[in-house]
Scaffold this motif. Sequence first.
Motif, PDB file in Angstrom:
ATOM      1  N   MET A 202       0.820  -1.211   0.000  1.00  0.00           N
ATOM      2  CA  MET A 202       0.000   0.000   0.000  1.00  0.00           C
ATOM      3  C   MET A 202       0.855   1.263   0.000  1.00  0.00           C
ATOM      4  O   MET A 202       1.959   1.284   0.539  1.00  0.00           O
ATOM      5  CB  MET A 202      -0.923   0.014   1.219  1.00  0.00           C
ATOM      6  N   ASP A 203       0.315   2.292  -0.605  1.00  0.00           N
ATOM      7  CA  ASP A 203       0.941   3.598  -0.586  1.00  0.00           C
ATOM      8  C   ASP A 203       0.943   4.086   0.859  1.00  0.00           C
ATOM      9  O   ASP A 203      -0.090   4.021   1.533  1.00  0.00           O
ATOM     10  CB  ASP A 203       0.149   4.561  -1.477  1.00  0.00           C
ATOM     11  N   PRO A 204       2.071   4.582   1.388  1.00  0.00           N
ATOM     12  CA  PRO A 204       2.100   5.003   2.792  1.00  0.00           C
ATOM     13  C   PRO A 204       1.259   6.246   3.083  1.00  0.00           C
ATOM     14  O   PRO A 204       0.840   6.443   4.226  1.00  0.00           O
ATOM     15  CB  PRO A 204       3.582   5.268   3.057  1.00  0.00           C
ATOM     16  N   GLU A 205       0.984   7.063   2.075  1.00  0.00           N
ATOM     17  CA  GLU A 205       0.191   8.271   2.305  1.00  0.00           C
ATOM     18  C   GLU A 205      -1.304   8.029   2.133  1.00  0.00           C
ATOM     19  O   GLU A 205      -2.120   8.735   2.714  1.00  0.00           O
ATOM     20  CB  GLU A 205       0.644   9.385   1.363  1.00  0.00           C
ATOM     21  N   VAL A 206      -1.659   7.040   1.329  1.00  0.00           N
ATOM     22  CA  VAL A 206      -3.061   6.668   1.119  1.00  0.00           C
ATOM     23  C   VAL A 206      -3.110   5.137   1.236  1.00  0.00           C
ATOM     24  O   VAL A 206      -3.059   4.428   0.242  1.00  0.00           O
ATOM     25  CB  VAL A 206      -3.595   7.129  -0.266  1.00  0.00           C
ATOM     26  N   PRO A 207      -3.199   4.629   2.463  1.00  0.00           N
ATOM     27  CA  PRO A 207      -2.994   3.202   2.709  1.00  0.00           C
ATOM     28  C   PRO A 207      -4.083   2.253   2.207  1.00  0.00           C
ATOM     29  O   PRO A 207      -4.053   1.070   2.538  1.00  0.00           O
ATOM     30  CB  PRO A 207      -2.869   3.138   4.237  1.00  0.00           C
ATOM     31  N   VAL A 208      -4.995   2.731   1.405  1.00  0.00           N
ATOM     32  CA  VAL A 208      -6.011   1.846   0.824  1.00  0.00           C
ATOM     33  C   VAL A 208      -5.752   1.586  -0.654  1.00  0.00           C
ATOM     34  O   VAL A 208      -6.477   0.816  -1.283  1.00  0.00           O
ATOM     35  CB  VAL A 208      -7.442   2.419   0.998  1.00  0.00           C
ATOM     36  N   VAL A 209      -4.716   2.214  -1.203  1.00  0.00           N
ATOM     37  CA  VAL A 209      -4.401   2.077  -2.623  1.00  0.00           C
ATOM     38  C   VAL A 209      -3.009   1.469  -2.756  1.00  0.00           C
ATOM     39  O   VAL A 209      -2.049   1.956  -2.163  1.00  0.00           O
ATOM     40  CB  VAL A 209      -4.449   3.449  -3.335  1.00  0.00           C
ATOM     41  N   SER A 210      -2.908   0.413  -3.542  1.00  0.00           N
ATOM     42  CA  SER A 210      -1.619  -0.256  -3.705  1.00  0.00           C
ATOM     43  C   SER A 210      -0.740   0.488  -4.711  1.00  0.00           C
ATOM     44  O   SER A 210      -1.220   1.290  -5.519  1.00  0.00           O
ATOM     45  CB  SER A 210      -1.818  -1.698  -4.175  1.00  0.00           C
ATOM     46  N   VAL A 211       0.535   0.158  -4.667  1.00  0.00           N
ATOM     47  CA  VAL A 211       1.479   0.753  -5.615  1.00  0.00           C
ATOM     48  C   VAL A 211       1.162   0.322  -7.042  1.00  0.00           C
ATOM     49  O   VAL A 211       1.484   1.031  -7.996  1.00  0.00           O
ATOM     50  CB  VAL A 211       2.939   0.426  -5.234  1.00  0.00           C
ATOM     51  N   VAL A 212       0.505  -0.805  -7.186  1.00  0.00           N
ATOM     52  CA  VAL A 212       0.067  -1.261  -8.517  1.00  0.00           C
ATOM     53  C   VAL A 212      -1.137  -0.439  -8.962  1.00  0.00           C
ATOM     54  O   VAL A 212      -1.184   0.051 -10.091  1.00  0.00           O
ATOM     55  CB  VAL A 212      -0.252  -2.772  -8.513  1.00  0.00           C
ATOM     56  N   ASP A 213      -2.131  -0.266  -8.067  1.00  0.00           N
ATOM     57  CA  ASP A 213      -3.318   0.524  -8.413  1.00  0.00           C
ATOM     58  C   ASP A 213      -2.972   1.976  -8.719  1.00  0.00           C
ATOM     59  O   ASP A 213      -3.627   2.614  -9.544  1.00  0.00           O
ATOM     60  CB  ASP A 213      -4.356   0.478  -7.292  1.00  0.00           C
ATOM     61  N   LEU A 214      -1.947   2.517  -8.064  1.00  0.00           N
ATOM     62  CA  LEU A 214      -1.519   3.881  -8.350  1.00  0.00           C
ATOM     63  C   LEU A 214      -0.770   3.978  -9.674  1.00  0.00           C
ATOM     64  O   LEU A 214      -0.629   5.052 -10.226  1.00  0.00           O
ATOM     65  CB  LEU A 214      -0.623   4.419  -7.233  1.00  0.00           C
ATOM     66  N   GLY A 215      -0.298   2.848 -10.155  1.00  0.00           N
ATOM     67  CA  GLY A 215       0.432   2.846 -11.419  1.00  0.00           C
ATOM     68  C   GLY A 215       1.880   3.257 -11.281  1.00  0.00           C
ATOM     69  O   GLY A 215       2.537   3.561 -12.276  1.00  0.00           O
ATOM     70  N   ILE A 216       2.409   3.262 -10.053  1.00  0.00           N
ATOM     71  CA  ILE A 216       3.810   3.651  -9.892  1.00  0.00           C
ATOM     72  C   ILE A 216       4.767   2.487 -10.117  1.00  0.00           C
ATOM     73  O   ILE A 216       5.946   2.710 -10.365  1.00  0.00           O
ATOM     74  CB  ILE A 216       4.085   4.352  -8.539  1.00  0.00           C
ATOM     75  N   VAL A 217       4.250   1.253 -10.062  1.00  0.00           N
ATOM     76  CA  VAL A 217       5.049   0.106 -10.514  1.00  0.00           C
ATOM     77  C   VAL A 217       4.727  -0.034 -11.996  1.00  0.00           C
ATOM     78  O   VAL A 217       3.622  -0.405 -12.373  1.00  0.00           O
ATOM     79  CB  VAL A 217       4.718  -1.186  -9.751  1.00  0.00           C
ATOM     80  N   ARG A 218       5.693   0.314 -12.822  1.00  0.00           N
ATOM     81  CA  ARG A 218       5.441   0.383 -14.265  1.00  0.00           C
ATOM     82  C   ARG A 218       5.741  -0.895 -14.997  1.00  0.00           C
ATOM     83  O   ARG A 218       5.130  -1.183 -16.019  1.00  0.00           O
ATOM     84  CB  ARG A 218       6.275   1.509 -14.865  1.00  0.00           C
ATOM     85  N   ASP A 219       6.716  -1.655 -14.508  1.00  0.00           N
ATOM     86  CA  ASP A 219       7.107  -2.842 -15.266  1.00  0.00           C
ATOM     87  C   ASP A 219       7.827  -3.823 -14.359  1.00  0.00           C
ATOM     88  O   ASP A 219       8.476  -3.417 -13.386  1.00  0.00           O
ATOM     89  CB  ASP A 219       8.017  -2.440 -16.427  1.00  0.00           C
ATOM     90  N   LEU A 220       7.679  -5.075 -14.682  1.00  0.00           N
ATOM     91  CA  LEU A 220       8.418  -6.154 -14.033  1.00  0.00           C
ATOM     92  C   LEU A 220       9.013  -7.023 -15.125  1.00  0.00           C
ATOM     93  O   LEU A 220       8.322  -7.337 -16.101  1.00  0.00           O
ATOM     94  CB  LEU A 220       7.491  -7.035 -13.177  1.00  0.00           C
ATOM     95  N   ASP A 221      10.262  -7.403 -14.959  1.00  0.00           N
ATOM     96  CA  ASP A 221      10.863  -8.377 -15.855  1.00  0.00           C
ATOM     97  C   ASP A 221      11.992  -9.082 -15.104  1.00  0.00           C
ATOM     98  O   ASP A 221      12.205  -8.838 -13.926  1.00  0.00           O
ATOM     99  CB  ASP A 221      11.343  -7.745 -17.169  1.00  0.00           C
ATOM    100  N   TRP A 222      12.657  -9.980 -15.776  1.00  0.00           N
ATOM    101  CA  TRP A 222      13.721 -10.748 -15.150  1.00  0.00           C
ATOM    102  C   TRP A 222      15.040 -10.347 -15.791  1.00  0.00           C
ATOM    103  O   TRP A 222      15.173 -10.387 -17.015  1.00  0.00           O
ATOM    104  CB  TRP A 222      13.455 -12.241 -15.360  1.00  0.00           C
ATOM    105  N   GLN A 223      16.010  -9.922 -14.969  1.00  0.00           N
ATOM    106  CA  GLN A 223      17.316  -9.517 -15.481  1.00  0.00           C
ATOM    107  C   GLN A 223      18.412 -10.095 -14.605  1.00  0.00           C
ATOM    108  O   GLN A 223      18.357  -9.967 -13.380  1.00  0.00           O
ATOM    109  CB  GLN A 223      17.457  -7.990 -15.490  1.00  0.00           C
ATOM    110  N   ALA A 224      19.389 -10.713 -15.253  1.00  0.00           N
ATOM    111  CA  ALA A 224      20.571 -11.245 -14.565  1.00  0.00           C
ATOM    112  C   ALA A 224      20.202 -12.117 -13.365  1.00  0.00           C
ATOM    113  O   ALA A 224      20.843 -12.068 -12.318  1.00  0.00           O
ATOM    114  CB  ALA A 224      21.500 -10.107 -14.144  1.00  0.00           C
ATOM    115  N   GLY A 225      19.148 -12.894 -13.501  1.00  0.00           N
ATOM    116  CA  GLY A 225      18.752 -13.815 -12.445  1.00  0.00           C
ATOM    117  C   GLY A 225      17.954 -13.208 -11.315  1.00  0.00           C
ATOM    118  O   GLY A 225      17.755 -13.845 -10.282  1.00  0.00           O
ATOM    119  N   HIS A 226      17.497 -11.965 -11.489  1.00  0.00           N
ATOM    120  CA  HIS A 226      16.737 -11.281 -10.444  1.00  0.00           C
ATOM    121  C   HIS A 226      15.503 -10.606 -11.029  1.00  0.00           C
ATOM    122  O   HIS A 226      15.490 -10.208 -12.195  1.00  0.00           O
ATOM    123  CB  HIS A 226      17.597 -10.200  -9.764  1.00  0.00           C
ATOM    124  N   LEU A 227      14.515 -10.426 -10.190  1.00  0.00           N
ATOM    125  CA  LEU A 227      13.343  -9.657 -10.577  1.00  0.00           C
ATOM    126  C   LEU A 227      13.744  -8.195 -10.686  1.00  0.00           C
ATOM    127  O   LEU A 227      14.364  -7.639  -9.775  1.00  0.00           O
ATOM    128  CB  LEU A 227      12.236  -9.826  -9.530  1.00  0.00           C
TER     129      LEU A 227
END
Length: 177
Positions: free
Chosen positions: A32-57
């Motif tokens: 959850m966002d620390p300033e608005v604890p009912v909205v996740s970082v995904v729902d806010l759109g601040i996590v833009r992308d996930l992929d796998w690089q050099a053996g790590h997320l």
Amino acid sequence: MRPGELIASDRGARAAQPTDLAAAWATLAHVMDPEVPVVSVVDLGIVRDLDWQAGHLHVVVTPTYSGCPATEVIESDIREALELAGFKAPLLERKLTPAWTTDWISDIGRARLRAYGIAPPNSSSSKRSLLGESTSVVCPQCASAHTEVLSEFGSTACKALYRCRDCLEPFDYFKCI
């Protein structure tokens, strides 16, 4: 890397599994966002992308604005949640371009803001208000459009303070950015 850690390029590295990205997205949906604890970082759109690089997320994060005081807390919370979910030493990248926009807030995020008492951004990040077009902000308490701005700055820089002229309740409005 955190203070006191040994430098090792393969610390916890492993091959990606077919379910890793879905599991990471599901994990981040609970950070959850620390300033608005009912909205996740995904729902806010601040996590833009996930992929796998050099053996790590690899996680791409765009803060709501470059000076956001919660950025380091959010990144720490993301790292901690992913490590608890079994992702060793996730790589976080802070990406400032393109700049975050309220257009990236999900429909679920907007509904959660409203239920929490914050009027979500009600249009796109268009700058038409700079040309004199007014924004109609709906009260999250009673759904009245009969509202007025009290201050361009609310509890945080990304919110404005409004009041409903019908129920008389003050409320924050998450400004379109």
